[in-house]
Design a protein around this motif. Structure first.
Motif, short mmCIF file in Angstrom:
data_model
loop_
_atom_site.label_atom_id
_atom_site.label_comp_id
_atom_site.label_asym_id
_atom_site.label_seq_id
_atom_site.Cartn_x
_atom_site.Cartn_y
_atom_site.Cartn_z
N ASN A 173 -17.81 3.54 -2.73
CA ASN A 173 -16.23 3.51 -2.51
C ASN A 173 -15.48 3.26 -3.61
OD1 ASN A 173 -16.73 3.97 0.22
ND2 ASN A 173 -17.19 2.19 0.67
N PRO A 174 -14.22 3.78 -3.47
CA PRO A 174 -13.14 3.57 -4.82
C PRO A 174 -12.82 2.09 -4.86
CG PRO A 174 -12.20 4.86 -3.30
CD PRO A 174 -13.48 4.57 -2.81
N PHE B 299 -6.15 -10.07 6.51
CA PHE B 299 -5.88 -9.43 5.29
C PHE B 299 -5.88 -7.90 5.53
CE2 PHE B 299 -5.47 -13.04 1.98
CZ PHE B 299 -4.57 -13.56 2.54
N THR C 164 -5.23 -18.12 -0.78
CA THR C 164 -3.46 -17.91 -0.86
C THR C 164 -2.73 -18.57 0.06
OG1 THR C 164 -3.33 -15.68 -0.18
CG2 THR C 164 -4.06 -15.87 -2.27
N ARG D 144 -6.57 -10.70 -5.37
CA ARG D 144 -7.83 -10.48 -5.78
C ARG D 144 -8.02 -8.98 -5.88
NH1 ARG D 144 -12.97 -13.30 -4.77
NH2 ARG D 144 -11.66 -14.94 -4.25
N ARG E 168 1.36 -2.69 -0.25
CA ARG E 168 0.48 -3.67 0.12
C ARG E 168 1.03 -4.88 0.41
NH1 ARG E 168 -1.71 0.24 0.45
NH2 ARG E 168 -3.86 1.26 -0.54
N GLN E 169 0.57 -5.77 1.55
CA GLN E 169 0.86 -7.14 1.65
C GLN E 169 0.47 -8.36 0.98
OE1 GLN E 169 0.34 -4.83 4.30
NE2 GLN E 169 2.24 -4.41 4.17
N TYR E 170 0.98 -9.26 0.45
CA TYR E 170 0.48 -10.36 -0.44
C TYR E 170 1.25 -11.70 0.10
CZ TYR E 170 -1.89 -6.80 -2.99
OH TYR E 170 -2.87 -5.75 -3.36
N THR E 171 0.33 -12.86 0.35
CA THR E 171 0.81 -13.76 0.86
C THR E 171 1.79 -14.38 -0.38
OG1 THR E 171 -1.17 -14.18 2.18
CG2 THR E 171 0.16 -16.25 1.78
N THR F 242 -0.89 -14.05 -5.67
CA THR F 242 -2.10 -14.08 -6.01
C THR F 242 -2.94 -12.99 -5.46
OG1 THR F 242 -1.95 -16.38 -6.12
CG2 THR F 242 -3.97 -15.66 -6.59
N GLY G 43 -10.07 -0.79 -5.00
CA GLY G 43 -8.70 -0.74 -4.50
C GLY G 43 -7.67 -0.28 -5.53
N ARG G 44 -6.81 0.30 -4.68
CA ARG G 44 -5.77 1.03 -5.64
C ARG G 44 -4.72 0.05 -6.23
NH1 ARG G 44 -3.55 6.54 -3.48
NH2 ARG G 44 -3.08 6.98 -5.59
N VAL G 45 -4.07 -0.59 -5.10
CA VAL G 45 -3.05 -1.43 -5.59
C VAL G 45 -3.47 -2.83 -6.28
CG1 VAL G 45 -0.83 -2.69 -4.68
CG2 VAL G 45 -1.49 -0.51 -3.78
N SER G 46 -4.44 -3.34 -5.84
CA SER G 46 -4.76 -4.52 -6.50
C SER G 46 -5.56 -4.38 -7.65
CB SER G 46 -6.06 -5.23 -5.74
OG SER G 46 -7.03 -4.48 -5.50
N ALA H 292 -5.45 4.06 2.17
CA ALA H 292 -6.97 3.25 2.19
C ALA H 292 -7.17 3.24 3.89
CB ALA H 292 -7.31 2.25 1.53
C1 FAD Z 1 -0.80 -10.20 5.84
C2 FAD Z 1 -1.55 -9.84 4.69
C3 FAD Z 1 -1.71 -11.02 3.39
C4 FAD Z 1 -2.47 -10.34 2.42
N1 FAD Z 1 -2.25 -11.42 1.42
C5 FAD Z 1 -3.35 -11.26 0.21
C6 FAD Z 1 -3.35 -12.03 -0.69
O1 FAD Z 1 -2.63 -13.11 -0.79
N2 FAD Z 1 -3.99 -11.76 -1.74
C7 FAD Z 1 -4.97 -10.46 -1.77
O2 FAD Z 1 -5.67 -10.38 -2.82
N3 FAD Z 1 -4.97 -9.60 -0.84
C8 FAD Z 1 -4.07 -9.94 0.33
N4 FAD Z 1 -4.00 -8.98 1.25
C9 FAD Z 1 -4.71 -7.93 1.09
C10 FAD Z 1 -3.91 -6.81 0.40
O3 FAD Z 1 -2.75 -6.29 1.12
C11 FAD Z 1 -4.75 -5.30 0.01
O4 FAD Z 1 -5.06 -5.00 1.15
C12 FAD Z 1 -5.71 -5.56 -0.88
O5 FAD Z 1 -5.07 -5.91 -2.21
C13 FAD Z 1 -6.47 -4.23 -1.15
O6 FAD Z 1 -5.50 -3.10 -1.48
P1 FAD Z 1 -5.95 -2.25 -2.56
O7 FAD Z 1 -4.92 -1.10 -2.66
O8 FAD Z 1 -6.41 -2.85 -3.84
O9 FAD Z 1 -7.23 -1.51 -1.90
P2 FAD Z 1 -7.06 -0.12 -1.04
O10 FAD Z 1 -7.05 0.98 -2.07
O11 FAD Z 1 -6.46 -0.32 0.01
O12 FAD Z 1 -8.82 -0.29 -0.58
C14 FAD Z 1 -9.01 -1.07 0.35
C15 FAD Z 1 -10.68 -0.80 0.68
O13 FAD Z 1 -10.70 0.37 1.31
C16 FAD Z 1 -11.92 1.25 0.50
N5 FAD Z 1 -11.50 2.68 0.64
C17 FAD Z 1 -10.55 3.06 0.07
N6 FAD Z 1 -10.54 4.50 0.07
C18 FAD Z 1 -11.79 4.64 0.53
C19 FAD Z 1 -12.41 6.01 0.78
N7 FAD Z 1 -11.77 7.21 0.67
N8 FAD Z 1 -13.71 5.88 1.81
C20 FAD Z 1 -13.99 4.79 2.02
N9 FAD Z 1 -13.68 3.52 1.49
C21 FAD Z 1 -12.32 3.53 1.08
C22 FAD Z 1 -11.77 0.58 -0.78
O14 FAD Z 1 -13.14 0.54 -1.42
C23 FAD Z 1 -11.71 -1.12 -0.42
O15 FAD Z 1 -12.65 -1.62 -0.23
C24 FAD Z 1 -3.33 -9.20 2.52
C25 FAD Z 1 -3.26 -8.34 3.53
C26 FAD Z 1 -2.27 -8.55 4.42
C27 FAD Z 1 -2.11 -7.78 5.72
#
Ligand code: FAD
Ligand code: HEM
Length: 415
Positions: A244-245, A402, A291, A236, A218-221, A234, A247-250, A59
């Motif tokens: 936009n799609p 994050f 978190t 979200r 993906r990173q999670y606290t 924890t 979030g994949r991992v969440s 992403a």
């Molecule tokens: C140090 C650190 C600690 C963290 N701690 C936490 C925590 O405690 N809790 C928590 O919930 N999260 C936390 N996060 C965030 C977490 O790591 C993820 O980034 C979050 O869960 C989103 O991942 P995802 O795979 O669901 O979304 P992704 O699939 O990575 O998508 C992220 C964003 O990109 C957009 N996107 C994806 N593809 C496209 C595209 N082709 N065009 C346009 N936009 C696009 C999506 O719509 C979305 O808004 C932390 C991150 C870091 C770096």
């Protein structure tokens, strides 16, 4: 307009005098094209090394965020090598090394990244990349790389982790539905080893095998370490906005992972740790940033219950405010615990919450307060600005992003 930096010897003596002069003359032009360089670099590297698709966040590739983070860090590193007045780069180095270690990045992969990065520079800048310019930037790259490799080797050794197998299997032993969008997963090691030592505020990388075959980290606290044999994250659920799609991992963790399932988890990383003094703490968070609050409050309650703690949190509504009761419960064991809450829309029953965005102007601040802030970047900038205006020194304010750390990107890229 581009400016040329004054040619001065590298203050640390790391960079050769010849390269220092070339970097001074070309830093601005590279900064200007750095995003184009990294935008070319990733596709060419990932096409040749598809195995890296399993460690890079796809992403971030799609949104271009990682492009900006890598570009900003390389140029900022080069500039601080030749500028004796540049602020210390240590925290950037530590942050990148922590992220790399949570992903199992290995020394030999620096050769791959370096090859494609320097080739992309040559592609974008064309004839401007004379052999002298190419040599100088290769020198910068390898200085940066060797410092990162050394720091990463130290972190791997300290954690007892072999970077070729950076994760361990953990079993989900409990799911806690915190809010409609937030779930906590309680994890126990599924191998024979125990849960490693985790500093409050550190994160882990979770690697999941997604439907369709992609593997993504993906990173999670680590949101709680109250039970020493378990760790909790924890999550979200990220909803896609504007077409936009999601979030994949969440989404996968929310919708597909249940009690009994296995998840691959890295060793803890991250340097957002509480200074080991008895100075008062202000934890200013928004949304999923909460978190970071619970493990810190739990830690202070366990080890320094006399240490004053102020918790300030902003969320959309009370129903979105995850971990609220758990934080309050842990806070009751702290002698001097104050909390402030802001909701964008306040229910009639929430008479203790304030309406709107966080506003710290009238929150009493104890002398010597140290601040942790975590939430969206505009929120953290606003918090930082408000606290600086109230006289809190900049070095008392720490933050966690994050996502790729773009906090300093515009300034750094501007050279
Ligand atoms: C140090 C650190 C600690 C963290 N701690 C936490 C925590 O405690 N809790 C928590 O919930 N999260 C936390 N996060 C965030 C977490 O790591 C993820 O980034 C979050 O869960 C989103 O991942 P995802 O795979 O669901 O979304 P992704 O699939 O990575 O998508 C992220 C964003 O990109 C957009 N996107 C994806 N593809 C496209 C595209 N082709 N065009 C346009 N936009 C696009 C999506 O719509 C979305 O808004 C932390 C991150 C870091 C770096
Ligand atoms: C000198 C060389 C390198 C530099 C300067 C560098 C810089 C960075 C920076 C600035 C970040 C973002 C950190 C943050 O979250 O704020 C990052 C993350 C990352 N780096 Fe590196 N890196 C280098 C080498 C490597 C190598 C060799 C690999 C392995 C192939 C690698 C893989 C990653 C991955 C997977 C991430 C996570 C970001 C994402 O998934 O999008 N890096 N790096």
């Amino acid at each position: 307009m581009t400016t040329t930096l004054p040619a001065r010897p590298a203050p640390t003596g790391l960079l050769s005098a010849r390269s220092a002069a070339v970097i001074a003359a070309t830093a601005a032009v590279v900064a200007e094209h750095a995003e184009q360089v990294t935008a070319r670099f990733y596709p060419r590297m990932l096409a040749e090394h598809p195995e890296l698709l399993r460690v890079f966040n796809l992403a971030n590739q799609a949104t271009g965020e990682q492009n900006r983070a890598l570009a900003a860090s390389v140029v900022a590193y080069a500039v601080q090598l030749i500028d004796p007045d540049a602020p210390s780069f240590d925290h950037v180095m530590t942050r990148i090394a922590g992220k790399h270690v949570s992903l199992g990045i290995r020394p030999e992969q620096y050769t791959i990244v370096g090859h494609h990065l320097l080739a992309a520079v040559a592609e974008v800048l064309g004839d401007a990349v004379t052999p002298a310019v190419a040599d100088a930037w290769a020198e910068v790259y390898w200085l940066f790389a060797t410092q990162l490799i050394a720091e990463e080797a130290r972190l791997y050794a300290r954690a007892g982790v072999d970077p070729s197998t950076p994760t361990r299997p953990y079993r989900v032993v409990r799911r806690i539905e915190e809010t409609d969008d937030v779930v906590s997963l309680v994890l126990e090691p599924a191998d024979d080893a125990s849960v490693p030592e985790i500093e409050p505020g550190q994160y882990v990388s979770l690697f999941v095998d997604l439907p369709g075959g992609d593997r993504q980290p993906r990173q999670y606290t680590v949101s709680s370490t109250a039970v020493g044999t378990r760790l909790q994250v924890t999550v979200r659920k990220v909803r896609g906005t504007g077409g936009n799609p999601d979030g994949r991992v969440s989404s996968f963790l929310h919708d597909q992972v249940g009690v009994g399932d296995l998840v691959d988890v890295s060793a803890p990383a991250g340097d957002l740790v509480v200074p080991s003094s008895d100075s008062p703490l202000l934890l200013a968070t928004a949304g999923a940033g909460i978190t970071t609050v619970l493990p810190i409050v739990e830690h202070i309650a366990r080890t320094q219950p006399q240490r004053p703690v102020i918790v300030a949190h902003a969320d959309r509504t009370a129903a979105d405010h995850a971990l609220r009761e758990t934080v309050l419960h842990a806070g009751r064991q702290i002698d001097d615990f104050t909390r402030y809450t802001w909701y964008e829309s306040v229910d009639r029953d929430d008479h203790r919450a304030r309406t709107g965005l966080m506003d710290l102007t009238d929150v009493p601040l104890p002398d010597g307060v140290h601040v942790f802030t975590c939430g969206p970047l505009p929120f953290m900038r606003q918090v930082r600005g408000a606290l600086l205006a109230r006289g809190v020194p900049a070095d008392h304010i720490r933050y966690e992003v994050f996502g790729p750390d773009l906090w300093a990107a515009p300034a750094a890229a501007g050279g």
